[in-house]
Scaffold this active site. Structure first.
Site, mmCIF file in Angstrom:
data_model
loop_
_atom_site.group_PDB
_atom_site.id
_atom_site.type_symbol
_atom_site.label_atom_id
_atom_site.label_comp_id
_atom_site.label_asym_id
_atom_site.label_seq_id
_atom_site.Cartn_x
_atom_site.Cartn_y
_atom_site.Cartn_z
ATOM 1 C CG HIS A 49 0.544 2.370 11.441
ATOM 2 N ND1 HIS A 49 -0.197 3.224 10.657
ATOM 3 C CD2 HIS A 49 1.663 2.123 10.738
ATOM 4 C CE1 HIS A 49 0.445 3.468 9.541
ATOM 5 N NE2 HIS A 49 1.580 2.810 9.563
HETATM 6 C C1 T46 Z 1 3.034 3.735 6.831
HETATM 7 C C2 T46 Z 1 2.711 5.154 6.527
HETATM 8 C C3 T46 Z 1 3.937 5.989 6.268
HETATM 9 C C4 T46 Z 1 -3.450 -0.505 0.689
HETATM 10 O O1 T46 Z 1 -4.427 -1.065 0.197
HETATM 11 N N1 T46 Z 1 -2.183 -0.852 0.281
HETATM 12 C C5 T46 Z 1 -1.077 -0.252 0.805
HETATM 13 O O2 T46 Z 1 0.041 -0.593 0.397
HETATM 14 C C6 T46 Z 1 -1.236 0.775 1.799
HETATM 15 C C7 T46 Z 1 -0.030 1.455 2.388
HETATM 16 C C8 T46 Z 1 -2.503 1.105 2.179
HETATM 17 N N2 T46 Z 1 -3.584 0.485 1.625
HETATM 18 C C9 T46 Z 1 -4.924 0.906 2.027
HETATM 19 C C10 T46 Z 1 -5.286 0.576 3.467
HETATM 20 C C11 T46 Z 1 -6.206 1.695 3.865
HETATM 21 O O3 T46 Z 1 -7.517 1.381 3.500
HETATM 22 O O4 T46 Z 1 -5.001 2.329 1.943
HETATM 23 C C12 T46 Z 1 -5.752 2.867 3.004
HETATM 24 C C13 T46 Z 1 -4.930 3.905 3.779
HETATM 25 O O5 T46 Z 1 -3.868 3.233 4.469
HETATM 26 P P1 T46 Z 1 -3.419 3.657 5.957
HETATM 27 O O6 T46 Z 1 -4.583 4.101 6.731
HETATM 28 O O7 T46 Z 1 -2.619 2.517 6.513
HETATM 29 O O8 T46 Z 1 -2.464 4.910 5.643
HETATM 30 P P2 T46 Z 1 -1.491 5.697 6.639
HETATM 31 O O9 T46 Z 1 -1.180 6.983 5.976
HETATM 32 O O10 T46 Z 1 -2.006 5.741 8.013
HETATM 33 O O11 T46 Z 1 -0.139 4.794 6.690
HETATM 34 C C14 T46 Z 1 0.601 4.524 5.503
HETATM 35 C C15 T46 Z 1 1.026 3.048 5.490
HETATM 36 O O12 T46 Z 1 -0.127 2.215 5.646
HETATM 37 C C16 T46 Z 1 2.000 2.711 6.581
HETATM 38 O O13 T46 Z 1 2.579 1.443 6.349
HETATM 39 O O14 T46 Z 1 4.060 3.448 7.416
HETATM 40 O O15 T46 Z 1 1.766 5.337 5.453
#
Ligand code: T46
Length: 133
Positions: A49
């Site tokens: 993303h």
């Molecule tokens: C990024 C990369 C480096 C939350 O509830 N609060 C938060 O602050 C974050 C970051 C995530 N979440 C929840 C949302 C999803 O259900 O945690 C779960 C995993 O998040 P996500 O799939 O977005 O994780 P990544 O590893 O794909 O991405 C994350 C960050 O979301 C993003 O901003 O830049 O790490």
């Protein structure tokens, strides 16, 4: 594309090492949120993303991982393997994180609270959004 890495000051003595991060001094924005990734499975690739406005600094405080950065024109890979180096990721950069060592802990300092509306999770939409700017 320029990969911006910060080398944080290490305060070391006979007892060990310490790194301190202060907003607007060591980190170029106000820190509104801190989160960390750990126990990432072997071979897992995550991210996929871009953010419309969020800025972040990523620090692999234990272990190592790689980050693919893509501005829509150019791709670069940054390896994070030291607890005193921080990778700056601006808005409008597609990112993928991979090659996590089993012990990796990836700490992220973010300029804003979590807002799903700030994410662009579709690559074609990402390309369209940057080409409209
Ligand atoms: C990024 C990369 C480096 C939350 O509830 N609060 C938060 O602050 C974050 C970051 C995530 N979440 C929840 C949302 C999803 O259900 O945690 C779960 C995993 O998040 P996500 O799939 O977005 O994780 P990544 O590893 O794909 O991405 C994350 C960050 O979301 C993003 O901003 O830049 O790490």
């Amino acid at each position: 594309m320029h990969v911006v890495k910060y080398m944080f000051q290490q305060h070391g003595d006979a007892r060990g090492m310490l790194v301190a991060l202060e907003e607007r001094r060591d980190i170029p924005f106000e820190i509104k949120r801190v989160y960390y990734l750990y126990d990432t499975g072997q071979g897992v690739r995550r991210g996929f993303h871009a953010h419309k406005s969020l800025e972040q600094i990523l620090v692999c405080i234990h272990g190592s991982c790689k980050i693919l950065l893509d501005n829509g024109h150019e791709k670069k890979v940054a390896a994070l393997e030291k607890p005193y180096e921080g990778l700056y990721i601006a808005n409008d950069i597609w990112r993928e994180m991979y090659d996590f060592s089993p012990d990796a802990v990836l700490l992220v300092l973010a300029s804003d609270f979590y807002r799903e509306e700030d994410y662009i999770r579709d690559y074609d939409e990402f390309l369209k959004s940057i080409n409209h700017k």
